[in-house]
Design a protein around this motif. Structure first.
Motif, PDB file in Angstrom:
ATOM      1  N   UNK A 108      63.701 -19.785  30.300  1.00 36.77           N
ATOM      2  CA  UNK A 108      64.087 -20.391  31.782  1.00 36.77           C
ATOM      3  C   UNK A 108      64.805 -19.153  32.285  1.00 36.77           C
ATOM      4  N   UNK A 109      64.562 -18.607  33.366  1.00 41.26           N
ATOM      5  CA  UNK A 109      65.375 -17.734  34.168  1.00 41.26           C
ATOM      6  C   UNK A 109      66.133 -17.962  35.413  1.00 41.26           C
ATOM      7  N   UNK A 110      67.271 -17.654  35.243  1.00 43.54           N
ATOM      8  CA  UNK A 110      68.562 -18.153  36.289  1.00 43.54           C
ATOM      9  C   UNK A 110      68.889 -17.111  37.078  1.00 43.54           C
ATOM     10  N   UNK A 111      68.802 -17.356  38.469  1.00 43.35           N
ATOM     11  CA  UNK A 111      69.099 -16.421  39.539  1.00 43.35           C
ATOM     12  C   UNK A 111      70.559 -16.769  39.820  1.00 43.35           C
ATOM     13  N   UNK A 112      71.533 -15.888  39.373  1.00 41.21           N
ATOM     14  CA  UNK A 112      73.154 -16.051  39.903  1.00 41.21           C
ATOM     15  C   UNK A 112      73.281 -15.222  40.580  1.00 41.21           C
ATOM     16  N   UNK A 113      74.668 -15.340  41.225  1.00 38.94           N
ATOM     17  CA  UNK A 113      75.318 -14.331  41.940  1.00 38.94           C
ATOM     18  C   UNK A 113      75.618 -12.875  41.514  1.00 38.94           C
ATOM     19  N   UNK A 114      75.869 -12.912  40.204  1.00 42.70           N
ATOM     20  CA  UNK A 114      75.861 -11.445  39.492  1.00 42.70           C
ATOM     21  C   UNK A 114      74.493 -10.807  38.955  1.00 42.70           C
ATOM     22  N   UNK A 115      73.398 -11.659  39.185  1.00 42.31           N
ATOM     23  CA  UNK A 115      72.096 -11.186  38.784  1.00 42.31           C
ATOM     24  C   UNK A 115      71.323 -11.917  37.934  1.00 42.31           C
ATOM     25  N   UNK A 116      70.267 -11.958  37.672  1.00 44.31           N
ATOM     26  CA  UNK A 116      69.254 -12.734  36.862  1.00 44.31           C
ATOM     27  C   UNK A 116      69.650 -12.855  35.292  1.00 44.31           C
ATOM     28  N   UNK A 117      69.710 -14.195  34.702  1.00 46.49           N
ATOM     29  CA  UNK A 117      70.072 -14.068  33.336  1.00 46.49           C
ATOM     30  C   UNK A 117      68.816 -15.182  32.920  1.00 46.49           C
ATOM     31  N   UNK A 118      69.015 -15.377  31.385  1.00 43.75           N
ATOM     32  CA  UNK A 118      67.919 -16.007  30.738  1.00 43.75           C
ATOM     33  C   UNK A 118      68.624 -17.194  29.828  1.00 43.75           C
ATOM     34  N   UNK A 119      67.899 -18.174  29.787  1.00 44.62           N
ATOM     35  CA  UNK A 119      68.269 -19.333  28.832  1.00 44.62           C
ATOM     36  C   UNK A 119      67.127 -19.629  27.903  1.00 44.62           C
ATOM     37  N   UNK A 120      66.810 -19.313  26.756  1.00 47.28           N
ATOM     38  CA  UNK A 120      65.817 -19.284  25.858  1.00 47.28           C
ATOM     39  C   UNK A 120      65.982 -19.568  24.334  1.00 47.28           C
ATOM     40  N   UNK A 121      66.909 -20.680  24.212  1.00 47.82           N
ATOM     41  CA  UNK A 121      67.188 -20.836  22.491  1.00 47.82           C
ATOM     42  C   UNK A 121      65.672 -21.392  22.031  1.00 47.82           C
ATOM     43  N   UNK A 122      65.406 -21.059  20.746  1.00 44.67           N
ATOM     44  CA  UNK A 122      64.384 -21.668  20.111  1.00 44.67           C
ATOM     45  C   UNK A 122      64.043 -22.994  20.379  1.00 44.67           C
ATOM     46  N   UNK A 123      62.779 -23.493  20.374  1.00 46.84           N
ATOM     47  CA  UNK A 123      62.568 -24.801  20.572  1.00 46.84           C
ATOM     48  C   UNK A 123      63.208 -25.933  19.640  1.00 46.84           C
ATOM     49  N   UNK A 124      63.154 -25.413  18.326  1.00 47.17           N
ATOM     50  CA  UNK A 124      63.861 -26.406  17.131  1.00 47.17           C
ATOM     51  C   UNK A 124      65.186 -26.447  17.180  1.00 47.17           C
ATOM     52  N   UNK A 125      65.914 -25.672  18.029  1.00 47.13           N
ATOM     53  CA  UNK A 125      67.433 -25.722  18.076  1.00 47.13           C
ATOM     54  C   UNK A 125      67.832 -26.935  18.816  1.00 47.13           C
TER      55      UNK A 125
END
Length: 337
Positions: A39-56
């Motif tokens: 999941x890519x997230x567009x925040x005020x400081x810039x792009x960020x990423x949320x990508x924990x592995x599916x089994x977590x």
């Protein structure tokens, strides 16, 4: 859990409004997957990423979300000490005849991290993979191994003694527990092979336990699983051990977070594991974060809007990820017990 603090979190609507779920094909099957979702997230400081592995589970994944929100909504105050990060090549548990093609994707990398102890394979398979890698990179290249905690203590000792003929830099997470790592380190102290801890740091309730136990020579740290750049820096400082910054098979957006961490470490004695963009067949960034002459740069990734459309995950997977993000957000926003 996050430098932002629960009372300073962006609203869930703010987080989701600029989000995009992507699925990126890998060039080589890795960690049992052929596509990496994020999941890519567009925040005020810039792009960020949320990508924990599916089994977590959600509790563990919430720490990854804390890191993503911190990186997207707040800039770390730590000083940037370097603009170029030397990186290693990462070699999945492939057959020897495929090694040269995989390594060719890592421009100028002098260090190779080799996955070993793969389920369904044997130590003999590992020996042949390491032997061929050493032949290809020559005597001056550096080899490190990653077992992801798959060996028991006796297996790890036997494997290290069998493989140290290939001049190993270190072996990463050879055993699962801190106690086993400490005992293995005692058993092989006469061999010039260091022990590095990864899962015993990023998946531990107490990430400093491995350092207190004298169970590792090197810490392998990842920004997202540890809750963000500042929290990872604090762990390294408290541990007092050399650190290698590594990735979790991120897109270029996530790799930029790792590079931001590596850029702020007071010392960087080892090549970092941030070259894994070379394992992606495509990427979300205008300029993908991949090794060039053995290094990557620092700075945030600029996302390619066309790539977001091209790499958009199927609807059912996008819904799965958004529901997961919402559950993790609820954990972060909940008042302390």
């Amino acid at each position: 859990m996050t430098a932002l603090g629960a009372d300073a979190l962006p609203t869930l609507d703010e987080v989701l409004s600029g989000s995009a779920v992507v699925s990126v094909q890998l060039t080589t099957r890795f960690r049992g997957v052929e596509h990496r979702e994020a999941v890519l997230l567009r925040g005020p400081a810039g792009w960020s990423e949320f990508s924990p592995f599916a089994e977590y589970g959600d509790a563990e994944a919430a720490t990854w979300l804390a890191a993503a929100l911190d990186f997207g909504w707040r800039d770390s105050g730590a000083a940037v000490l370097r603009r170029s990060i030397p990186v290693n090549a990462t070699l999945p548990a492939v057959a020897p005849d495929r090694i040269e093609a995989v390594l060719a994707r890592y421009d100028g990398c002098r260090t190779v991290k080799i996955k070993v102890a793969e389920r369904g394979q044997t130590l003999a398979d590992d020996v042949e993979r390491v032997r061929e890698t050493r032949r290809l990179i020559g005597a001056e290249g550096r080899i490190r191994l990653d077992a992801n905690g798959a060996w028991n203590l006796d297996e790890a000792e036997h494997a290290v003694r069998e493989l140290e003929q290939f001049d190993l830099e270190y072996v990463e997470q050879p055993c699962a527990s801190v106690e086993e790592l400490a005992e293995l380190r005692r058993r092989i102290h006469r061999i010039d092979v260091l022990v590095a801890a990864d899962e015993s740091v990023r998946k531990a309730a107490d990430p400093l336990a491995v350092a207190r136990a004298g169970a590792a020579d090197v810490l392998v740290i990842k920004a997202a699983p540890l809750g963000g750049v500042d929290r990872a820096l604090a762990i390294v400082e408290a541990a007092g051990l050399p650190a290698v910054v590594s990735s979790a098979l991120d897109t270029s957006v996530g790799l930029a977070m790792g590079a931001a961490l590596a850029a702020r470490l007071p010392a960087l004695e080892f090549d970092c594991g941030l070259g894994t963009g070379a394992l992606l067949a495509d990427d979300v960034a205008v300029a993908p974060v991949v090794p060039v002459t053995g290094a990557i740069g620092t700075g945030r990734a600029t996302v390619d809007e066309d790539a977001l459309r091209r790499l958009a995950a199927p609807d059912e997977r996008a819904q799965w990820w958004r529901a997961r993000l919402e559950r993790c957000y609820a954990l972060l926003a909940a008042p302390p017990a």
